[in-house]
Scaffold this active site. Structure first.
Site, PDB file in Angstrom:
ATOM      1  N   PRO A  28       0.817  -1.210   0.000  1.00  9.26           N
ATOM      2  CA  PRO A  28       0.000   0.000   0.000  1.00  9.26           C
ATOM      3  C   PRO A  28       0.857   1.269   0.000  1.00  9.26           C
ATOM      4  O   PRO A  28       2.051   1.202   0.348  1.00  9.26           O
ATOM      5  CB  PRO A  28      -0.809  -0.093   1.288  1.00  9.26           C
ATOM      6  CG  PRO A  28      -0.399  -1.324   1.986  1.00  9.26           C
ATOM      7  CD  PRO A  28       0.669  -2.000   1.218  1.00  9.26           C
ATOM      8  N   PRO A  29       0.277   2.396  -0.369  1.00  7.38           N
ATOM      9  CA  PRO A  29       1.022   3.650  -0.396  1.00  7.38           C
ATOM     10  C   PRO A  29       1.583   4.008   0.978  1.00  7.38           C
ATOM     11  O   PRO A  29       0.944   3.735   1.994  1.00  7.38           O
ATOM     12  CB  PRO A  29      -0.013   4.692  -0.816  1.00  7.38           C
ATOM     13  CG  PRO A  29      -1.170   3.940  -1.341  1.00  7.38           C
ATOM     14  CD  PRO A  29      -1.113   2.559  -0.784  1.00  7.38           C
ATOM     15  N   GLY A  30       2.760   4.575   0.991  1.00  5.77           N
ATOM     16  CA  GLY A  30       3.314   5.078   2.242  1.00  5.77           C
ATOM     17  C   GLY A  30       4.015   4.046   3.103  1.00  5.77           C
ATOM     18  O   GLY A  30       4.404   4.335   4.219  1.00  5.77           O
ATOM     19  N   THR A  31       4.192   2.835   2.575  1.00  6.10           N
ATOM     20  CA  THR A  31       4.833   1.813   3.389  1.00  6.10           C
ATOM     21  C   THR A  31       6.343   1.793   3.210  1.00  6.10           C
ATOM     22  O   THR A  31       7.026   1.000   3.852  1.00  6.10           O
ATOM     23  CB  THR A  31       4.279   0.420   3.060  1.00  6.10           C
ATOM     24  OG1 THR A  31       4.243   0.266   1.650  1.00  6.10           O
ATOM     25  CG2 THR A  31       2.888   0.247   3.619  1.00  6.10           C
ATOM     26  N   GLU A  45     -22.922  10.931  20.624  1.00  2.51           N
ATOM     27  CA  GLU A  45     -21.579  10.427  20.949  1.00  2.51           C
ATOM     28  C   GLU A  45     -21.596   9.566  22.205  1.00  2.51           C
ATOM     29  O   GLU A  45     -20.962   8.509  22.251  1.00  2.51           O
ATOM     30  CB  GLU A  45     -20.588  11.589  21.114  1.00  2.51           C
ATOM     31  CG  GLU A  45     -20.357  12.406  19.843  1.00  2.51           C
ATOM     32  CD  GLU A  45     -19.969  11.566  18.631  1.00  2.51           C
ATOM     33  OE1 GLU A  45     -19.317  10.522  18.810  1.00  2.51           O
ATOM     34  OE2 GLU A  45     -20.344  11.946  17.509  1.00  2.51           O
ATOM     35  N   HIS A 101     -22.681   6.123  21.301  1.00  2.24           N
ATOM     36  CA  HIS A 101     -21.589   5.261  20.821  1.00  2.24           C
ATOM     37  C   HIS A 101     -20.766   4.759  21.994  1.00  2.24           C
ATOM     38  O   HIS A 101     -20.451   3.580  22.100  1.00  2.24           O
ATOM     39  CB  HIS A 101     -20.631   6.054  19.923  1.00  2.24           C
ATOM     40  CG  HIS A 101     -21.134   6.331  18.548  1.00  2.24           C
ATOM     41  ND1 HIS A 101     -21.562   5.355  17.695  1.00  2.24           N
ATOM     42  CD2 HIS A 101     -21.240   7.498  17.854  1.00  2.24           C
ATOM     43  CE1 HIS A 101     -21.918   5.901  16.537  1.00  2.24           C
ATOM     44  NE2 HIS A 101     -21.732   7.215  16.614  1.00  2.24           N
TER      45      HIS A 101
HETATM   46  P1  ADP Z   1       5.716   4.422  -0.844  1.00  7.08           P
HETATM   47  O1  ADP Z   1       6.698   4.600  -1.930  1.00  7.08           O
HETATM   48  O2  ADP Z   1       5.562   3.000  -0.406  1.00  7.08           O
HETATM   49  O3  ADP Z   1       4.399   5.049  -1.118  1.00  7.08           O
HETATM   50  P2  ADP Z   1       7.554   6.090   0.529  1.00  7.08           P
HETATM   51  O4  ADP Z   1       8.783   5.285   0.456  1.00  7.08           O
HETATM   52  O5  ADP Z   1       7.441   7.184  -0.460  1.00  7.08           O
HETATM   53  O6  ADP Z   1       6.273   5.170   0.442  1.00  7.08           O
HETATM   54  O7  ADP Z   1       7.419   6.655   2.006  1.00  7.08           O
HETATM   55  C1  ADP Z   1       7.157   8.005   2.265  1.00  7.08           C
HETATM   56  C2  ADP Z   1       7.882   8.440   3.513  1.00  7.08           C
HETATM   57  O8  ADP Z   1       7.367   7.770   4.664  1.00  7.08           O
HETATM   58  C3  ADP Z   1       9.342   8.106   3.494  1.00  7.08           C
HETATM   59  O9  ADP Z   1      10.073   9.124   2.914  1.00  7.08           O
HETATM   60  C4  ADP Z   1       9.675   7.927   4.963  1.00  7.08           C
HETATM   61  O10 ADP Z   1       9.925   9.174   5.569  1.00  7.08           O
HETATM   62  C5  ADP Z   1       8.403   7.389   5.543  1.00  7.08           C
HETATM   63  N1  ADP Z   1       8.423   5.925   5.612  1.00  7.08           N
HETATM   64  C6  ADP Z   1       7.597   5.078   4.952  1.00  7.08           C
HETATM   65  N2  ADP Z   1       7.874   3.805   5.245  1.00  7.08           N
HETATM   66  C7  ADP Z   1       8.909   3.824   6.108  1.00  7.08           C
HETATM   67  C8  ADP Z   1       9.653   2.805   6.786  1.00  7.08           C
HETATM   68  N3  ADP Z   1       9.365   1.506   6.606  1.00  7.08           N
HETATM   69  N4  ADP Z   1      10.650   3.191   7.602  1.00  7.08           N
HETATM   70  C9  ADP Z   1      10.929   4.495   7.780  1.00  7.08           C
HETATM   71  N5  ADP Z   1      10.275   5.484   7.172  1.00  7.08           N
HETATM   72  C10 ADP Z   1       9.268   5.179   6.346  1.00  7.08           C
HETATM   73 ZN    ZN Z   2     -21.848   8.519  15.038  1.00  3.91          ZN
END
Ligand code: ADP
Ligand code: ZN
Ligand code: MG
Length: 628
Positions: free
Chosen positions: A214-217, A435, A438
């Site tokens: 997934p994105p951001g990993t 709230e 919930h």
């Molecule tokens: P992706 O390419 O999978 O979408 P990125 O590599 O661009 O994700 O990650 C974006 C930022 O998030 C990185 O520059 C880093 O700062 C942080 N980040 C993401 N995953 C990690 C990780 N496993 N360890 C450390 N930092 C991470």
């Molecule tokens: Zn609600």
């Protein structure tokens, strides 16, 4: 470089245009002067008639179609001195000519001067020429044509759109929480550094590695780390950049990219979002996309075109491996796949450690606690979280980041910006009941995650929020937990209905109901948790794939569809009855909690549970939260 050129031209155009008008202005007056300069002094028409009557006019030269005349006349004071004077003539004086002839004056007419006309014509041409030249430059510089002044417009060839980093400066130490992926990729580093070791025993070095997650990993980060560890250049391009408006541009970009990479081998080529080009060919609604297919074909050709031992390794990233063209995944292409998943609690802790390196944390801040509170966060989310906390700290002029800023930053990353609280009103009361509804259902049900806090401070879209402490990333969720979550999500609407009556319920429950329906439906169609029995009737993703499996979603008959709907309804109705009952049975404590909430805006989970426990048995859920 590219940018400054474009800017320069954008600035130059208006300057040219304004300059042109100024120039035209001076030109026009210069034109006029030409005929006038010959006579330095002027004479009025009346004076001229006097001179004429006195017989002192010798000759008249007519200019500008008879509107101006240069007159030669003898000076009244110095008899034999001849003056040259300019006279503006009235337009309607036909009798003047006969009068002049009578007086025996020499008359001559002068047509408008030709060189003036030529200059005017040129002046009119200069502007369009400059404009066209300017536009031409703009186009040339807009990135579709290789640089170099001698080349004509050529849309087919691409200006390189890929980036090259000689040294990424990223090491494996900067990437955390993805240990398995790092182990697999360690080998790629060795391929790049010591290829002999493999080729000596006849091993073929893989050309392509596909990072899936997934994105951001941290896929991009990992690819950079490989280049950084191996000390080789890093070429990167995004799949979406391949796909351009003009057919053929993508393919030529691929060609350029591989050409440059070969010149710089050993190196890494990183293709981000490869699904943008690498989708199954011939799929999708309305037939294929020629441009994309050409680009993909070119990519395949290039990958086949070099031997594995040239030292180029292609790393691609995607979160949709299912839509990729199977040709891409064949041996000799991206035959290695490495999964980069959302980190678990240990991974999150490691990632937090990496990003806390350059941050000033107060000693009481516990990274473990943050990791525990952030299930589902990716590496990018965690990096963002610490950064938000640092920003808040700076804004509050504190020395170091405290748990307070961390909490606020988590809330902000999860639910959006904080808004201003409502003023006291009926609708604030209603939101408070919603709230608390919930929260109390969540507190009283044994299988529900415990309440972390209830607040009336709006955030993002929500006007009030109930936060639950999520149990640790559960891979497995039981039927009882799912039912409890459905009840908890219904708690808001149930409270509105029980307290304010059927007619007063609001749209505020819209989101809750969507979640409820989703969960109930998945129980029936995916997890076999209904009377329909253990059947899987739908695939995981609800979205329509434009790739391979378009139109293959409903695997069941109309009859089953109707039974699914009935099961979903019965689950939700059952839960809703139970939830309303909880609200009715605990009306007293709910009223008290609502008053407190309106007064304090926020109630922490601890306090909430303490108050509820004065009225009812609160199941102990601590072990559910703090397991590591
Ligand atoms: P992706 O390419 O999978 O979408 P990125 O590599 O661009 O994700 O990650 C974006 C930022 O998030 C990185 O520059 C880093 O700062 C942080 N980040 C993401 N995953 C990690 C990780 N496993 N360890 C450390 N930092 C991470
Ligand atoms: Zn609600
Ligand atoms: Mg990325």
């Amino acid at each position: 470089m590219k940018f400054s050129w474009r800017l320069a031209i954008l600035w130059a155009l208006p300057v040219l245009i304004v300059g042109f008008f100024i120039w035209q202005g001076t030109f026009a007056s210069a034109n006029g002067m030409m005929s006038r300069n010959t006579a330095s002094t002027r004479m009025t028409y009346g004076r001229f008639l006097d001179y004429l009557a006195a017989g002192r006019v010798l000759s008249v030269d007519l200019y500008e179609g008879g509107r101006t005349a240069i007159v030669e006349a003898t000076d009244p004071d110095l008899e034999d001195h001849i003056q040259r004077l300019r006279v503006d003539l009235p337009l309607n004086a036909p009798e003047l000519i006969s009068q002049l002839r009578e007086s025996d004056v020499r008359i001559e007419t002068h047509p408008p001067r030709n060189d003036g006309a030529i200059w005017g014509l040129l002046g009119n041409l200069v502007f369009p020429i400059l404009l066209i030249a300017g536009l031409f430059f703009l186009f040339r510089r807009s990135g579709n044509v290789p640089g170099g002044p001698g080349q004509a417009m050529n849309f087919g060839k691409s200006r390189a759109r890929f980036q090259m980093e000689a040294k990424t400066g990223v090491l494996f130490d900067d990437v955390a929480g993805v240990e398995e992926a790092k182990e697999e990729l360690q080998e790629v580093v060795t391929f790049l550094k010591k290829p002999e070791r493999f080729t000596a025993v006849g091993a073929r070095i893989p050309k392509g590695v596909l990072l899936v997650g997934p994105p951001g990993t941290g896929k991009t980060l990992l690819a950079k780390a490989i280049a950084g560890e191996a000390g080789v250049p890093f070429f990167s391009i995004s799949g979406s950049e391949f796909v351009e408006m003009f057919v053929g541009v993508g393919a030529s970009r691929v060609r350029d990219l591989f050409k440059k990479a070969k010149e710089n081998a050993p190196c890494i080529i990183f293709i981000d979002e490869i699904d943008a080009v690498g989708r199954q060919r011939g799929a999708g609604i309305g037939g294929g996309n020629d441009e994309r297919e050409q680009t993909l074909n070119q990519l395949l050709t290039e990958m086949d075109g070099f031997e594995g031992n040239t030292g180029i390794i292609i790393i691609a990233a995607t979160n949709r491996p299912d839509v990729l063209d199977s040709a891409l995944l064949r041996p000799g292409r991206f035959d290695r796949q490495v999964t980069v998943d959302t980190p678990d609690i240990k991974g999150r802790l490691e990632i937090l450690k990496v990003h806390a390196r350059n941050k000033k944390l107060a000693p009481e801040v516990s990274l473990e606690a943050i990791a525990r509170r952030s299930p589902g966060f990716t590496g990018a989310d965690l990096a963002n979280l610490l950064n938000e906390a640092a920003i808040l700290t700076a804004r509050r002029r504190k020395e170091a980041i405290t748990m307070h800023e961390i909490d606020d930053a988590i809330d902000r990353v999860v639910a959006g910006m904080e808004g201003t609280p409502l003023i006291d009103s009926k609708s604030k009361r209603l939101i408070a009941y919603h709230e608390v509804g919930h929260a109390i259902v969540g507190t009283l049900l044994k299988d529900h995650d415990p309440v972390q806090k209830v607040t009336l401070i709006p955030r993002g879209q929500a006007r009030g929020l109930t936060w639950f402490m999520p149990g640790e990333d559960q891979m497995l969720v039981s039927r009882a937990q799912l039912l409890a979550r459905i009840c908890g999500a219904l708690g808001g609407r149930a409270a509105e209905e029980v307290i304010f009556g059927d007619a007063e319920v609001t749209t505020g429950a819209g989101n809750d109901l969507q979640q409820v329906t989703n969960m109930a439906r998945q129980m029936v169609t995916r997890f076999g948790m209904s009377d329909l029995g253990p059947l899987s009737l739908e695939s995981q993703s609800g979205e329509v794939f434009l790739g391979r499996d378009w139109m293959t979603r409903s695997e069941y008959s109309e009859e089953i569809a109707a039974r699914i709907d009935a099961q979903v309804r019965s689950i939700v109705e059952h839960c809703y009855d139970q939830t309303r009952q909880i609200i009715r049975d605990h009306r007293e404590v709910i009223d008290r909690l609502v008053d407190l909430l309106i007064e304090k805006e926020t109630i922490e989970g601890e306090e909430f549970r303490r108050i509820v426990s004065e009225y009812a048995d609160v199941p102990d859920k601590e072990q559910l939260v703090f397991q590591l």
